[in-house]
Design an enzyme around this catalytic site. Structure first.
Site, PDB file in Angstrom:
ATOM      1  N   GLU A  21       0.811  -1.224   0.000  1.00 37.15           N
ATOM      2  CA  GLU A  21       0.000   0.000   0.000  1.00 37.15           C
ATOM      3  C   GLU A  21       0.843   1.273   0.000  1.00 37.15           C
ATOM      4  OE1 GLU A  21      -3.225  -0.355  -0.458  1.00 37.15           O
ATOM      5  OE2 GLU A  21      -3.024  -2.533  -0.310  1.00 37.15           O
ATOM      6  N   GLY A  74       1.711   2.696  -3.103  1.00 39.40           N
ATOM      7  CA  GLY A  74       1.509   3.343  -4.392  1.00 39.40           C
ATOM      8  C   GLY A  74       2.270   2.705  -5.530  1.00 39.40           C
ATOM      9  N   LYS A  80       3.062  -8.774 -14.036  1.00 37.11           N
ATOM     10  CA  LYS A  80       2.762  -8.983 -12.616  1.00 37.11           C
ATOM     11  C   LYS A  80       2.987 -10.471 -12.333  1.00 37.11           C
ATOM     12  CE  LYS A  80       1.056  -7.719  -8.552  1.00 37.11           C
ATOM     13  NZ  LYS A  80       1.564  -6.624  -7.720  1.00 37.11           N
TER      14      LYS A  80
END
Length: 239
Positions: free
Chosen positions: A12, A14, A37
């Site tokens: 978390e 960014g 990913k």
């Protein structure tokens, strides 16, 4: 630079929005871009993952996801609990290499921090970066506590003889506190690498067209943008 590995100092911070901004800036500069990913956790089949979000924001990019696990856990733990095969660093490197053969730039976005485990043998994003011989971009938060986690990440990269390209602040607050303003000077010192950008808080909620138009203004020329660290810091610290 054909492959760039993007990690965070934690979760978390960014990282996905930063990946999207780099992708958008590179596309605007005329590059063909792919986003990889390796392991998406906490998302069930049919839901949008991080690679999908990057493509939504950045536009004309190729997005690839190697594995998906439903529980929001570290990839190795999520794979074990789901009974699905884990992703291994060699697979990440092979997939990135194939994408690099057809694109000018491949962005490999990790899960969480640099040493989050992909498998029970201890394979990590750092291992994939070593196999790829790729530079690493670290995304860090703006405020109190970021210096410690950024320096730890930078030290691990140096220990592994990996190239730390620089640091990007993943979410710059509308009303930065004293720690955030001071960290603009301190982050590149503890990282031993330049500050290469700062994304405004809430950037990921912008309409995609506005996001793409603005992405280059949040990133330094090394990341295909126009952002200048000294100017940014001076405007926010009075220096």
């Amino acid at each position: 630079m054909t492959v760039l590995v993007i990690t965070g100092t934690g979760t978390e911070v960014g990282k996905t929005v930063t990946t999207a901004a780099v992708a958008a800036a590179a596309v605007a500069a005329g590059l063909s871009v792919a986003v990889l990913k390796p392991a998406q956790t906490g998302v069930v089949p049919g839901e949008r993952g991080d690679a999908d979000e990057v493509a939504r924001l950045a536009g004309a990019v190729t997005s690839v996801e190697l594995a998906r696990y439903p529980e929001p856990l570290a990839p190795a733990t999520a794979a074990r609990r789901s009974g699905l095969a884990p992703v291994r660093p060699q697979e990440v490197a092979e997939a990135a290499g194939k994408l690099a053969a057809a694109h000018d730039l491949v962005l490999v976005e990790g899960a969480g921090g640099l040493l989050v485990r992909f498998d029970d043998e201890g394979g990590t994003l750092a291992d994939a970066a070593r196999l790829l011989d790729a530079p690493v971009l670290v995304v860090a938060p703006a405020g109190l506590g970021t210096l410690n986690t950024t320096e730890l990440t930078a030290r691990e990269l140096r220990f592994r003889r990996l190239d730390l390209l620089g640091v990007v602040v993943g979410s710059w607050p509308d009303e930065p506190d004293l720690a955030s303003r001071c960290n603009l000077a301190d982050l590149p010192v503890v990282a031993g690498a330049p500050l290469l950008g700062a994304l405004p808080g809430g950037a990921g909620r912008l309409p995609p067209s506005d996001f793409r138009a603005s992405a280059g203004s949040w990133l330094a020329p090394r990341l295909w943008g126009t952002w200048d660290a000294e100017t940014f810091a001076a405007e926010r610290t009075g220096g």
